[in-house]
Design an enzyme around this catalytic site. Structure first.
Site, mmCIF file in Angstrom:
data_model
loop_
_atom_site.group_PDB
_atom_site.id
_atom_site.type_symbol
_atom_site.label_atom_id
_atom_site.label_comp_id
_atom_site.label_asym_id
_atom_site.label_seq_id
_atom_site.Cartn_x
_atom_site.Cartn_y
_atom_site.Cartn_z
ATOM 1 N N HIS A 225 0.843 -1.204 0.000
ATOM 2 C CA HIS A 225 0.000 0.000 0.000
ATOM 3 C C HIS A 225 0.879 1.255 0.000
ATOM 4 O O HIS A 225 0.645 2.202 -0.764
ATOM 5 C CB HIS A 225 -0.908 -0.048 1.235
ATOM 6 C CG HIS A 225 -1.758 1.157 1.456
ATOM 7 N ND1 HIS A 225 -3.129 1.124 1.344
ATOM 8 C CD2 HIS A 225 -1.442 2.436 1.802
ATOM 9 C CE1 HIS A 225 -3.614 2.339 1.615
ATOM 10 N NE2 HIS A 225 -2.606 3.149 1.899
ATOM 11 N N GLU A 226 1.913 1.276 0.845
ATOM 12 C CA GLU A 226 2.781 2.457 0.947
ATOM 13 C C GLU A 226 3.662 2.622 -0.285
ATOM 14 O O GLU A 226 3.888 3.742 -0.748
ATOM 15 C CB GLU A 226 3.624 2.396 2.224
ATOM 16 C CG GLU A 226 2.829 2.378 3.523
ATOM 17 C CD GLU A 226 1.780 3.481 3.640
ATOM 18 O OE1 GLU A 226 1.971 4.584 3.089
ATOM 19 O OE2 GLU A 226 0.741 3.225 4.289
#
Length: 173
Positions: A137-138
């Site tokens: 996600h990051e």
């Protein structure tokens, strides 16, 4: 250390690809400390530099959730996924830049990531479970991608409209 403002979607900076880190200096270390403080304060489990309006390939995360476990803050510079498992997992993801909105996103269940540490060393680690979801996600943030980009257009538009309304309300207060 200082709390940083977290950008709220839609913001054009969240859709840009971040620049690689070329050298580690005191400013970058200060940014890492600020980002960890901001992430814990939010509270969240991950934060990418573009979310605090810094267009650098850096992310912080700490997915340690077990009661009584020591925090495990991590700072990843120029992270890249070097291996993904065939197995997939679905997680109800949220984002500090898209507050109070969640949706199921399917990603590889395990990933191996390579990055540079704050002391300039090349690191490599295999992540699974929540850690794997979070790091992917990051890293997406560093590539200008949000978790809602995985959703069907109608759901994505609905969330974007809610965020536009939230931003208008925040601007008034």
């Amino acid at each position: 250390m200082a709390l940083r403002n977290i950008l709220i979607h839609p913001d054009p900076r969240l859709k840009k690809v971040a620049d690689p880190v070329v050298s580690v200096d005191d400013d970058l270390r200060r940014l890492a400390d600020d980002m960890l403080e901001t992430m814990y304060d939010a509270p969240g489990i991950g934060l990418a530099a573009p979310q605090v309006a810094v267009m650098t390939r850096m992310l912080v995360m700490d997915c340690e959730k077990d009661e009584g476990a020591a925090p495990r803050p991590m700072v990843l510079l120029n992270p890249s996924v070097v291996w993904t498992s065939e197995e997939r997992s679905v997680y109800d993801e949220g984002c500090l830049s898209i507050p109070e909105q969640y949706a199921e996103v399917e990603r590889p269940a395990e990933v191996e990531v390579q990055w540079m540490s704050l002391d300039g060393k090349t690191m490599r680690e295999k992540f699974d479970g929540l850690w794997a979801t979070c790091v992917q996600h990051e890293i997406d943030h560093l590539d200008g991608k949000l978790f809602i980009d995985y959703l069907k257009p109608l759901k994505r538009q609905m969330i974007t409209r809610k965020m536009q309304k939230l931003k208008r309300e925040m601007a008034r207060s």
